[in-house]
Structure formats: structure tokens, C-alpha cells
Design an enzyme around this catalytic site. Structure first.
Site, PDB file in Angstrom:
ATOM      1  N   LYS A  83     -10.824  27.597  60.697  1.00 16.65           N
ATOM      2  CA  LYS A  83     -10.443  26.304  61.279  1.00 16.65           C
ATOM      3  C   LYS A  83      -9.200  25.810  60.553  1.00 16.65           C
ATOM      4  CE  LYS A  83     -13.077  22.223  62.760  1.00 16.65           C
ATOM      5  NZ  LYS A  83     -14.273  21.443  62.440  1.00 16.65           N
TER       6      LYS A  83
HETATM    7  O1  G3P Z   1     -15.830  18.664  63.022  1.00 18.74           O
HETATM    8  C1  G3P Z   1     -14.962  17.881  63.742  1.00 18.74           C
HETATM    9  C2  G3P Z   1     -15.589  16.665  64.411  1.00 18.74           C
HETATM   10  O2  G3P Z   1     -16.657  17.041  65.225  1.00 18.74           O
HETATM   11  C3  G3P Z   1     -15.855  15.503  63.520  1.00 18.74           C
HETATM   12  O3  G3P Z   1     -16.576  14.483  64.152  1.00 18.74           O
HETATM   13  O4  G3P Z   1     -17.883  12.402  64.061  1.00 18.74           O
HETATM   14  O5  G3P Z   1     -16.462  13.043  62.078  1.00 18.74           O
HETATM   15  O6  G3P Z   1     -15.423  12.247  64.194  1.00 18.74           O
HETATM   16  P1  G3P Z   1     -16.574  12.958  63.591  1.00 18.74           P
END
Ligand code: G3P
Length: 226
Positions: A83
Site C-alpha cells: 500500500k
Molecule cells: O485504511 C484506509 C481507510 O479505510 C481508513 O478509514 O475510517 O480511518 O477514515 P478511516
């Protein structure tokens, strides 16, 4: 539509993998920090449990350093997906890594233009963050509605739209309506997809009626054997 789970909690991942509905896993530095564990150990354990793509995020931001970290992460297991951030160095690394046969997930995508760049860099997945756009007063799902048709215009682009920063079952349904290839869900959202009060109510009624028959299917004998 593929379902990934967005967590580094291996206990959760094991439990969700047992459902047979899990196609992959995504992690990020925040989730690894939350696990309190060594990143390489966590990713190795996840890769043992889930055969699909397991995203492991680099912490480096400069091309050569990203490539060094990617080399370490790729050695963990064949299903590790590197990633990288959606930056010029991240996309340069994406191109180099995918040309070398690695799977790459380009993260922190917030515009259709960025998604197009990730696709041109050969990304396996691009991750638009819908929840974080909602957080700042934009409709995150509109971004998915832009990216999916753009990619459809160019069938030779193999990049899959991986909807990230998902906050609710509604996000999942909307992403599926729009034709996104993948959604990565926090465990609670994935579990929430199963729930409907009429399912619970209906099952309770069926079980109560069945109990009245006094029958037990597992111990039942066909007519010929009775
Ligand atoms: O891993 C990337 C993403 O899914 C993060 O989500 O909830 O931290 O905005 P969030």
C-alpha cells in the site's frame, strides 16, 4: 463485489474469515499501531488466515525508501499487497512494483484525477476514502460515482476501485449500486450487514413452531429405515 476487512485485529480477522465471505484485508499505520504488535508479525499472521490480498502500508515517502520497505513486506507472503500513498513518489513506486509483479493498493485517494493517475501507474487497487470526504461536508460516494464510469471507459485499465473509509452498511450498498469492485469494511460494519430485525423475528417463530413437532433432523431416519 469483494469484501475486505479493514483491521489489524487478527482475532477479528480469524472470526470473519470463518464466514467464508472475506476476500481480503486492508491495514494502515493507524490500525497497526492500534494492534500494539510488530507489523511484520501481524501481516504474516493475517496472510496465513486469508489467502486473498492483504494490504500492508509503507511508512516511507521517498521513492527509494518506499522500494526498500516494499521489498521487506513482499517477502512476508505472496498475497501481500503493497500500500503506497497517492503522491508522485508513491505512484512511481506503484509503477515499478506492479511492473515487477507485485500487487499495489494506492491509498489516500480523494479525487477522480488522482484515481486516474493511480490506474495509469498500474495500481491493482485504488482506495478512495468516502468517509473522510463525508467528514468534511462532501458526499464521499459521489467520488465513487465519478471514478467507476471513468474506468469503464477504458477497459484496458485493470485497476479495481476499492472503497475505503467506509462507515456504514449504507456506504456498502451505495458502493455496490455504483459498481465498485471492492469495499473494505471495519469489522463492525461487516457484521452489521447480516442484521435485519425481520430475520431475527422470523427465525424465532420458525424455531418455536419446529419445537412443537418434537422432531430432530440430525437424528431423523428416512421412511425405508424406520
Ligand atoms: O485504511 C484506509 C481507510 O479505510 C481508513 O478509514 O475510517 O480511518 O477514515 P478511516
Amino acid at each position: 463485489m469483494k469484501f475486505f476487512v479493514d483491521t489489524a485485529d487478527t482475532k477479528e480477522i480469524r472470526a470473519l474469515a470463518e464466514t467464508g465471505l472475506l476476500d481480503g484485508v486492508t491495514t494502515n499505520p493507524t490500525l497497526i499501531a492500534k494492534s500494539g504488535r510488530n507489523m511484520l508479525d501481524v501481516i504474516a499472521e493475517i496472510c496465513d488466515v486469508v489467502p486473498g490480498p492483504v494490504s500492508a502500508e509503507v511508512a516511507a515517502t521517498e521513492f527509494a525508501a518506499i522500494m526498500r520497505e516494499a521489498a521487506v513486506l513482499r517477502r512476508i507472503a505472496r498475497n501481500v499487497t503493497i500500500k503506497v500513498p497517492l503522491t508522485p513518489d508513491g505512484l512511481r513506486a506503484c509503477k515499478a512494483l506492479t511492473s515487477d509483479g507485485a500487487m499495489v493498493n494506492v491509498t489516500l485517494c480523494f479525487s477522480a484525477a488522482q484515481a486516474l493517475l493511480a490506474a495509469k501507474a498500474g495500481a491493482t487497487f485504488v482506495s478512495p476514502f468516502v468517509g473522510r470526504l463525508d467528514d468534511i461536508g462532501h458526499i464521499g460516494m459521489e467520488l465513487i460515482g465519478e471514478i467507476v464510469p471513468i474506468f469503464r471507459n477504458y477497459p484496458n485499465l485493470k485497476t479495481e476501485v476499492l472503497v475505503a473509509s467506509v462507515r456504514s452498511p449504507l456506504h456498502v450498498i451505495d458502493a455496490a449500486r455504483l459498481g465498485a469492485h471492492v469495499a473494505t469494511l471495519p469489522p463492525a460494519v461487516l457484521r452489521g450487514l447480516f442484521n435485519h430485525p425481520l430475520t431475527e423475528k422470523g427465525l424465532a417463530q420458525f424455531l418455536a413452531d419446529w419445537a412443537k413437532t418434537g422432531q430432530h433432523i440430525a437424528e431423523a431416519q428416512p421412511a425405508a429405515a424406520r
